[in-house]
Write an enzyme that holds these catalytic residues in place. Structure first.
Site, PDB file in Angstrom:
ATOM      1  CB  CYS A 130      39.104  43.078  43.236  1.00 54.31           C
ATOM      2  SG  CYS A 130      38.089  43.047  41.745  1.00 54.31           S
ATOM      3  CG  HIS A 250      34.732  40.327  44.209  1.00 52.93           C
ATOM      4  ND1 HIS A 250      33.638  41.122  43.980  1.00 52.93           N
ATOM      5  CD2 HIS A 250      35.723  40.819  43.419  1.00 52.93           C
ATOM      6  CE1 HIS A 250      33.955  42.055  43.081  1.00 52.93           C
ATOM      7  NE2 HIS A 250      35.206  41.900  42.729  1.00 52.93           N
TER       8      HIS A 250
END
Lengths: 347, 347
Positions: A130, A250
């Site tokens: 990710c 994130h």
């Protein structure tokens, strides 16, 4: 896209699996038949897709008979055991675990960066980590135009990357601390590691297990995967990966050095503004910059706080944010599936 | 230290002021008389020091008659107005605001790094920014032994740096979000700025106001103050400063390049282990690294996650954590006061 395809989702009940189903639905992926697969423990659960109910089945080799594309997100050991079985039965596997990412026979693909690599597949295509995906989407346009020589990244990663149980731990722990109760961390930073630390109101500089060189596996993933996706073994990349009490989204503080010096911040902004998969959010005078809290549920990678390094004319700093369950996982996997259809690679 | 001194604390009721009193008490600083000063709004409050009650008085120029050392932490405008008044009356001012830090006539001091600069004072001594202090304490031993050429830092800063109201906002907001309520941010990231964003379960890449060059004032503080404290105008320093939902304890991901290459991680660890003000917490195989949650209430700077850059033999990464209210503010101020006594500079 006139054809319809036989699709399997492995790990359907997990944090990423659930997002994969949502994304397949939203993108209206041409699904002829759908199989939801999981571990024995989750088998029997009923999930809904496009208003229709599906019973989750235990993933076994025979599950993949007749499947054309299988999206795996059930952990590395499941992928290692079952992805080859799926391929043997004629499926193309898009694997969201780290099991095959650095295998030279396996393309590691972010469609905005290296879609062409899909053509070299041998049945398995790996979906990158990710934190890697969102970074390379933002850096690839700069690499193409100015050349890229060095990347230093510090991450601010959400707990959903560690699964649904980690989210639950963070919420309960936060509530307990606000009520003045003692807490006993049991999952984060890494479920399978020896010690566990408080994530609520904290920042933990460990994601995944430590390697012998002092870097964590998450950091090594970012470093190695970036080089592979960009086909730049010589690129200098260093990562420090940190877990935060954020549910989803994130963030990354990224410093780069380019081969050609001198591009202005305005030129970099104009380049990123028209780049695929990127949304520029960068207007300091109006306090506009990407925020984890604002990226949730969106497919794009958000970039802002672009600044020239004050010492080096080829240095730039930026802040890159994306939904780790979408572009970081489910959306990139489905996007790979769409690319396979577009490139006529799904037979 | 046979003498006792007349001490004033300006901003005594604030987050840092309260810590200053605690620290003066714990260190048993030789106090002859103590004056607690504040804004008009907080005047009249009663605070306890060594079991004795003190009524907080409004700070006015005349407050400083007979004061030998005044510790200021009540905001830049208060320092600008009253620090010269205190000096005029014979006091030495240790100022915790940014008002005088870059003034060439004012020493900017972290005792572990440049205690000798105190000798050049003209009445005012500036205490550096919290995020700067902890970084230079960790980097100074490396600078001395290997030379320092480049620093890139990304911070993970606690809300207590923004004051008691910011802590309250974070807690209430966190509670509201856990209960599914809507929230209306009113303070963070910067009380005096136009827009406010959710800090709970988020990471905000803005601390203090934006400057014309796209950096925030906090980032410029880290960059300029580091050069001044280390007497290295030529040092390359770049900062990205980020606010987190952490109550107290700043963390920093720091990349440095040294002049001399080749020192091993083991050598760097041994050097830091014996450095003043530093506690080494670095044992990856046992998941030992500094954590914000563990540093609270401690005076030291905690360093860990020390790794060699895999591309450059003069590159190192590390994770630096400290209590931003202590070494970042109150303790460094009191430490300066102790140094003034030790160097016989307090008359």
């Amino acid at each position: 896209m006139s054809n319809q395809f036989h699709v399997a989702v492995v790990g359907a009940t997990g944090a990423v699996g659930q997002q994969m189903l949502k994304t397949l639905e939203e993108r209206d992926f041409p699904i002829g038949s759908l199989k939801l697969l999981s571990s024995k423990r989750s088998a029997g659960k009923v999930m809904t897709f496009k208003g229709q109910e599906y019973t989750v089945e235990e993933a076994i080799p025979e599950s993949f008979e007749g499947v054309q594309i299988a999206l795996f997100s059930a952990g590395g050991s499941v992928s290692k055991a079952l992805a080859p079985e799926a391929v043997k039965r004629g499926a193309i596997v898009v694997d969201n675990t780290s099991a095959f990412r650095m295998d030279p026979e396996v393309p590691l693909v972010v469609p905005e960066v290296n879609e062409e690599d899909l053509k070299e597949h041998n049945g398995i295509i790996a979906n990158p980590n990710c934190s890697t995906i969102q970074m390379v989407v933002a850096l690839e346009p700069l690499r193409q135009k100015y050349g890229l020589t060095k990347v230093i990244v510090s991450t601010y990663q959400a707990v959903s990357g560690a699964g649904l149980e980690a989210i639950e731990e963070m919420k309960q722990q936060t509530k307990d601390i606000l009520e003045g109760k003692d807490v006993t961390p049991e999952i984060l930073p890494v479920g399978g590691d020896k010690k566990h630390y408080q994530i609520a109101f904290n920042a933990i500089p460990q994601i995944d297990l430590f390697q012998d060189n002092g870097y964590t596996f998450e950091e090594m993933k970012m470093m190695n995967e970036t080089k592979k996706i960009m086909h730049m073994a010589e690129l200098e990349v260093a990562a420090t990966c940190v877990r935060l009490p954020v549910e989803t989204g994130h963030s990354e503080s990224v410093y780069i050095e380019t081969e050609k010096a001198g591009a202005t911040v305005q030129e970099v902004k104009e380049l990123l503004e028209k780049s695929p998969g990127v949304t520029l959010q960068d207007d300091p005078s109006n306090q506009v910059y990407p925020l984890a809290s604002e990226c949730v549920g969106k497919n794009d990678v958000f970039v802002g706080r672009i600044r020239k390094d004050l010492d080096r004319d080829n240095g730039y700093h930026m802040w890159i944010v994306s939904d780790n369950l979408l572009k970081g996982a489910a959306w990139n996997s489905v996007q790979i599936a769409e690319s396979l259809v577009k490139l006529n690679l799904l037979k």
